[in-house]
Structures are given as structure tokens and as C-alpha cells.
Motif scaffolding. Sequence first.
Motif, PDB file in Angstrom:
ATOM      1  N   PRO A   1       0.751  -1.173  -0.189  1.00 10.20           N
ATOM      2  CA  PRO A   1       0.191  -0.144  -0.048  1.00 10.20           C
ATOM      3  C   PRO A   1       0.760   1.376  -0.032  1.00 10.20           C
ATOM      4  O   PRO A   1       1.995   1.334   0.686  1.00 10.20           O
ATOM      5  CB  PRO A   1      -0.897  -0.049   1.381  1.00 10.20           C
ATOM      6  N   MET A   2       0.533   2.465  -0.665  1.00  7.77           N
ATOM      7  CA  MET A   2       1.007   3.649  -1.000  1.00  7.77           C
ATOM      8  C   MET A   2       2.596   3.283  -1.421  1.00  7.77           C
ATOM      9  O   MET A   2       3.523   4.103  -1.448  1.00  7.77           O
ATOM     10  CB  MET A   2       1.284   4.156   0.489  1.00  7.77           C
ATOM     11  N   GLN A   3       2.793   2.355  -2.349  1.00  9.67           N
ATOM     12  CA  GLN A   3       3.991   2.011  -2.955  1.00  9.67           C
ATOM     13  C   GLN A   3       3.956   1.908  -4.390  1.00  9.67           C
ATOM     14  O   GLN A   3       2.705   1.722  -4.767  1.00  9.67           O
ATOM     15  CB  GLN A   3       4.759   0.827  -2.333  1.00  9.67           C
ATOM     16  N   SER A   4       4.937   1.858  -5.011  1.00 10.07           N
ATOM     17  CA  SER A   4       4.981   1.804  -6.710  1.00 10.07           C
ATOM     18  C   SER A   4       5.929   0.806  -7.181  1.00 10.07           C
ATOM     19  O   SER A   4       6.807   0.839  -6.484  1.00 10.07           O
ATOM     20  CB  SER A   4       4.841   3.086  -7.482  1.00 10.07           C
ATOM     21  N   ALA A   5       5.579   0.267  -8.398  1.00  7.93           N
ATOM     22  CA  ALA A   5       6.656  -0.705  -8.737  1.00  7.93           C
ATOM     23  C   ALA A   5       6.264  -0.745 -10.344  1.00  7.93           C
ATOM     24  O   ALA A   5       5.457  -0.339 -10.944  1.00  7.93           O
ATOM     25  CB  ALA A   5       6.432  -1.849  -8.304  1.00  7.93           C
ATOM     26  N   TRP A   6       7.583  -0.698 -11.045  1.00 12.13           N
ATOM     27  CA  TRP A   6       7.497  -0.772 -12.629  1.00 12.13           C
ATOM     28  C   TRP A   6       7.280  -2.260 -12.974  1.00 12.13           C
ATOM     29  O   TRP A   6       7.714  -3.313 -12.453  1.00 12.13           O
ATOM     30  CB  TRP A   6       9.021  -0.501 -13.133  1.00 12.13           C
ATOM     31  N   VAL A   7       6.217  -2.486 -13.787  1.00  9.03           N
ATOM     32  CA  VAL A   7       5.879  -3.680 -14.339  1.00  9.03           C
ATOM     33  C   VAL A   7       6.238  -3.766 -15.983  1.00  9.03           C
ATOM     34  O   VAL A   7       5.547  -3.035 -16.702  1.00  9.03           O
ATOM     35  CB  VAL A   7       4.429  -4.061 -13.838  1.00  9.03           C
ATOM     36  N   GLY A   8       7.019  -4.588 -16.301  1.00 11.04           N
ATOM     37  CA  GLY A   8       7.054  -4.668 -17.621  1.00 11.04           C
ATOM     38  C   GLY A   8       5.934  -5.442 -18.594  1.00 11.04           C
ATOM     39  O   GLY A   8       5.380  -6.262 -17.753  1.00 11.04           O
ATOM     40  N   THR A   9       5.743  -4.966 -19.597  1.00 11.38           N
ATOM     41  CA  THR A   9       4.856  -5.767 -20.655  1.00 11.38           C
ATOM     42  C   THR A   9       5.207  -6.463 -21.810  1.00 11.38           C
ATOM     43  O   THR A   9       4.531  -7.209 -22.474  1.00 11.38           O
ATOM     44  CB  THR A   9       3.794  -4.653 -21.195  1.00 11.38           C
ATOM     45  N   GLY A  10       6.694  -6.496 -22.165  1.00 17.40           N
ATOM     46  CA  GLY A  10       7.204  -7.179 -22.937  1.00 17.40           C
ATOM     47  C   GLY A  10       6.810  -6.636 -24.455  1.00 17.40           C
ATOM     48  O   GLY A  10       7.344  -7.269 -25.478  1.00 17.40           O
ATOM     49  N   VAL A  11       6.120  -5.482 -24.446  1.00 19.71           N
ATOM     50  CA  VAL A  11       5.663  -4.806 -25.842  1.00 19.71           C
ATOM     51  C   VAL A  11       6.538  -3.641 -26.374  1.00 19.71           C
ATOM     52  O   VAL A  11       6.598  -2.831 -25.337  1.00 19.71           O
ATOM     53  CB  VAL A  11       4.079  -4.601 -25.627  1.00 19.71           C
ATOM     54  N   ARG A  12       6.876  -3.666 -27.769  1.00 20.67           N
ATOM     55  CA  ARG A  12       7.332  -2.708 -28.318  1.00 20.67           C
ATOM     56  C   ARG A  12       6.509  -2.461 -29.521  1.00 20.67           C
ATOM     57  O   ARG A  12       6.395  -3.514 -30.065  1.00 20.67           O
ATOM     58  CB  ARG A  12       9.039  -2.881 -28.595  1.00 20.67           C
ATOM     59  N   VAL A  13       6.284  -1.179 -29.683  1.00 19.09           N
ATOM     60  CA  VAL A  13       5.507  -0.957 -31.002  1.00 19.09           C
ATOM     61  C   VAL A  13       6.069   0.301 -31.765  1.00 19.09           C
ATOM     62  O   VAL A  13       6.821   0.976 -31.233  1.00 19.09           O
ATOM     63  CB  VAL A  13       3.895  -0.496 -30.558  1.00 19.09           C
ATOM     64  N   ALA A  14       5.604   0.344 -33.106  1.00 18.27           N
ATOM     65  CA  ALA A  14       5.880   1.405 -33.805  1.00 18.27           C
ATOM     66  C   ALA A  14       4.830   2.033 -34.177  1.00 18.27           C
ATOM     67  O   ALA A  14       4.002   1.615 -35.188  1.00 18.27           O
ATOM     68  CB  ALA A  14       6.497   1.111 -35.044  1.00 18.27           C
ATOM     69  N   ILE A  15       4.406   2.830 -33.412  1.00 20.25           N
ATOM     70  CA  ILE A  15       3.116   3.651 -33.270  1.00 20.25           C
ATOM     71  C   ILE A  15       2.965   4.590 -34.869  1.00 20.25           C
ATOM     72  O   ILE A  15       4.148   5.202 -34.891  1.00 20.25           O
ATOM     73  CB  ILE A  15       2.759   4.605 -31.992  1.00 20.25           C
ATOM     74  N   PRO A  16       2.187   4.683 -35.540  1.00 21.11           N
ATOM     75  CA  PRO A  16       2.048   5.325 -36.750  1.00 21.11           C
ATOM     76  C   PRO A  16       2.339   6.810 -36.486  1.00 21.11           C
ATOM     77  O   PRO A  16       1.743   7.444 -35.507  1.00 21.11           O
ATOM     78  CB  PRO A  16       0.666   5.028 -37.627  1.00 21.11           C
ATOM     79  N   ASP A  17       2.967   7.597 -37.562  1.00 19.00           N
ATOM     80  CA  ASP A  17       2.832   8.846 -37.366  1.00 19.00           C
ATOM     81  C   ASP A  17       1.426   9.403 -37.396  1.00 19.00           C
ATOM     82  O   ASP A  17       0.724   9.004 -37.975  1.00 19.00           O
ATOM     83  CB  ASP A  17       3.627   9.383 -38.570  1.00 19.00           C
ATOM     84  N   GLY A  18       1.427  10.745 -36.656  1.00 16.84           N
ATOM     85  CA  GLY A  18      -0.242  11.293 -36.600  1.00 16.84           C
ATOM     86  C   GLY A  18      -0.671  10.413 -35.489  1.00 16.84           C
ATOM     87  O   GLY A  18      -1.885  11.244 -35.286  1.00 16.84           O
ATOM     88  N   PHE A  19      -0.217   9.593 -34.878  1.00 11.56           N
ATOM     89  CA  PHE A  19      -1.002   9.042 -33.541  1.00 11.56           C
ATOM     90  C   PHE A  19      -0.183   9.061 -32.350  1.00 11.56           C
ATOM     91  O   PHE A  19       1.026   9.210 -32.325  1.00 11.56           O
ATOM     92  CB  PHE A  19      -1.254   7.454 -33.871  1.00 11.56           C
ATOM     93  N   VAL A  20      -0.691   8.871 -31.217  1.00  7.29           N
ATOM     94  CA  VAL A  20      -0.236   8.986 -29.877  1.00  7.29           C
ATOM     95  C   VAL A  20      -0.693   7.582 -29.285  1.00  7.29           C
ATOM     96  O   VAL A  20      -1.935   7.245 -29.365  1.00  7.29           O
ATOM     97  CB  VAL A  20      -0.407  10.288 -29.028  1.00  7.29           C
ATOM     98  N   GLY A  21       0.124   6.953 -28.511  1.00  2.75           N
ATOM     99  CA  GLY A  21      -0.116   5.711 -27.595  1.00  2.75           C
ATOM    100  C   GLY A  21      -0.722   6.353 -26.275  1.00  2.75           C
ATOM    101  O   GLY A  21       0.082   7.083 -25.567  1.00  2.75           O
TER     102      GLY A  21
END
Length: 147
Positions: A41-61
Motif C-alpha cells: 500500500p502507498m508504494q509503486s513498482a515498474w511492471v514490464g509488458t514485453g511490448v514494443r510498438v511502432a505507433i504510426p506517425d500522426g498517432f499517440v499511444g
Amino acid sequence: MTTVRRVPIVCNAFCMPSYAHWGDAGADMRADVPEPVTIEPMQSAWVGTGVRVAIPDGFVGLQFPRSGLGCNHGICLANGTGVIDSGYRGEIRAKLLNLGQEPFTVNLGDRVCQLVLVPYARAAFVPVAELPASSRGTDGYGSTGVR
């Protein structure tokens, strides 16, 4: 009408983003962790997703928290909403924050956040001496009342 865009992605088959239902805006992203991650509680942690994407120009993820995790366990994204620019090619990770009262454990394959692709307009900011008038003016938070 929903438009389907092809988006190049690198990931393991088990962590491929997926939509729970046709018409959903957010694709669920799963945890790609070598061992369970417990967030106190009241802590944080990084969690990987294993995902790398090439988001198209003109878009934001846009990376959003999952409603069920937030409402049922107090788990949210530490930065509220993540912005993934089209030029980024690294792993999409989620910084999960536990606002709940109990420790929360993330296991391999758990759905941890959602990814939404959104078109955007690039602004050309132009300095002016004064802004044009509007019906709202400078009225800010709470200006429309409670009811």
C-alpha cells in the motif's frame, strides 16, 4: 465506424495486446515479469509488458489504468495517463501505484493497463497579446457548480 490500423509490434505471443470486446478502445496489456511483483500500500513498482510498438506517425499511444484494478484494488498508473510518442521504440512499461489498503501482487500474464491509439493534431503555438473571448472566460475548477 471503427478503423483497424496495422501496427508493427515486437512481443511474446502471451503478452500481445488484445481487446476484450469488439468496439473496445483500449487493448489490454499484460505483465511480462520473471517473478511475481508485490506492491505494498502507498508504494509503486515498474511492471514490464514485453511490448514494443511502432505507433504510426500522426498517432499517440495513451496508456490508461484498468478500471477493475483501480476500483477493486486501488491500483492505478503513477503518472495517471502515459503518453507514448510515435518515435519511441522501447518496451512499454507500467508504473503501478497501490492506493489500496492491501498488498497487491502482479503475476506473469496479468492484465495491468490499456493502450489506446489516438490521432492528434500538431500545434503551431503563436504568441498573441490577448486571447479571443469565450463564453467560459477564465472560470476554472468548480465554476459550473455542483448540480
